[in-house]
Design an enzyme around this catalytic site. Sequence first.
Site, short mmCIF file in Angstrom:
data_model
loop_
_atom_site.label_atom_id
_atom_site.label_comp_id
_atom_site.label_asym_id
_atom_site.label_seq_id
_atom_site.Cartn_x
_atom_site.Cartn_y
_atom_site.Cartn_z
N HIS A 188 30.12 32.34 71.62
CA HIS A 188 29.98 32.05 73.05
C HIS A 188 28.56 32.35 73.53
O HIS A 188 27.89 33.26 73.03
CB HIS A 188 31.02 32.81 73.88
CG HIS A 188 31.01 34.30 73.73
ND1 HIS A 188 30.16 35.12 74.45
CD2 HIS A 188 31.75 35.12 72.97
CE1 HIS A 188 30.40 36.38 74.13
NE2 HIS A 188 31.35 36.41 73.23
N ASP A 196 27.68 33.09 76.77
CA ASP A 196 27.59 34.03 77.88
C ASP A 196 27.60 35.47 77.40
O ASP A 196 28.14 35.79 76.33
CB ASP A 196 28.72 33.79 78.89
CG ASP A 196 30.11 33.88 78.26
OD1 ASP A 196 30.26 33.41 77.10
OD2 ASP A 196 31.03 34.41 78.90
N GLU A 212 33.53 33.03 77.84
CA GLU A 212 34.40 33.89 77.04
C GLU A 212 34.50 35.29 77.61
O GLU A 212 35.57 35.91 77.58
CB GLU A 212 33.90 33.94 75.59
CG GLU A 212 34.86 34.56 74.60
CD GLU A 212 34.82 36.09 74.54
OE1 GLU A 212 35.76 36.69 73.99
OE2 GLU A 212 33.84 36.69 75.04
N GLU A 216 33.91 35.47 66.51
CA GLU A 216 33.34 36.81 66.54
C GLU A 216 34.29 37.89 66.03
O GLU A 216 35.49 37.83 66.22
CB GLU A 216 32.92 37.16 67.96
CG GLU A 216 34.09 37.25 68.94
CD GLU A 216 33.64 37.66 70.33
OE1 GLU A 216 33.07 38.76 70.47
OE2 GLU A 216 33.86 36.87 71.26
#
Length: 401
Positions: free
Chosen positions: A80, A82, A147, A175
Amino acid sequence: MSKAEWENNEEIKIFREYLRIPSVHPNVDYKPCVEFLQRQAESIGLALDVSYPVNDSNPVVVLKWLGKQPELPAIMLNSHMDVVPVFPEKWTYDPFGAEMDEAGNIYARGTQDTKGIGTQYLGAIRALKASGYQPKRTVLVTFVPDEEVGGYLGMREWIHTEQFKSLNVGFSLDEGSSSLDDAYYVYYGERTAWHLRFKIHGNAGHGSLLLPNTAGVKLNYIVNKMMEFRESQVKRLGSDKSLFFGDVTTVNLTRLSGGVQSNVVPSLLEVVFDLRIALDVDLAAFEQQIRDWCEQAGGGIDLEFEQKDVYVPPTKVDATNGFWVAFEQATKKLNLKIRPHVCPGGTDSRFLRAVGIPALGFSPICDTPILLHDHDEYVRAETYLHGIEVYKKIIPAVANV
């Protein structure tokens, strides 16, 4: 390697460039991330597509490496764009400066969560393509928004679009987290997240009276019951060394509100709990237990779910899952120690598993403090570069299943 050698390494330069983009909540501006990824796609020779599944402010970026047999379900390498907010005064360096100290530690928000794996995927693919390798399955490198605040403007909605369905995803890597020793965590499932709000009604009146059935008395009962259950999980975790954080249910009081004046007994008090429920818990029975506590407290309690995720079966980590077998074999060839666990937190993998796509959470970081969302988040340069080497083995292994 010395600091100067690390700083001159092209992969480290690319990583630090990405880290310097402040794609931080709230009100994230993803445009610089998209532009960065467009440059990466061009330099590697990957097709790039940008879509907006929810609104024009939250793009999903897909880089495609076409496989020899594109009709096979594809491999997705997800991360992600962000990152969570920062408190600069708590940082040794600028949290978006990607500064490197003499030991080769790179400090920035996103080093561990998850800009690192995003550019490691690309670094591995860059090297594999340069060697002339082409995977059997198509490989998709995906960069999603939102996310860190639930994925509701990103992965959750994207997986239901025709664009996503057309990608024919068969397996995903996403992740993980760092570990404190020389083993690597691999997350194959996630607990069920509930955010519970108790709206507790009671008799109101003057603060000098011992009124019956007050909201405060009921609040005390509910909090005690929830904390007693919490303590049972603390003891369970402490008494069984084989358990990981994700194997027990966590209960945390996160918000309290109510009352109008210090000498007025309020008619309403509210308390919110964050629960992450272990995979072995019967959700229906657990909810009924909580509702029974509300009645035992004296009734007049409204139970609201701010978030009520459903149970999502974990990804199989045995011989029945060919992708797991390939992943495990690749790590063995690299002499990596891996430990499969249920993830303590929440990632976008839960949305993929919910629609039947097997997913593993893995970040090639060990012997490193777990600094996701923490101050002075960092990763060592040598660890980052080693991670690219790890993905150079893992990506072909799962792509050739």
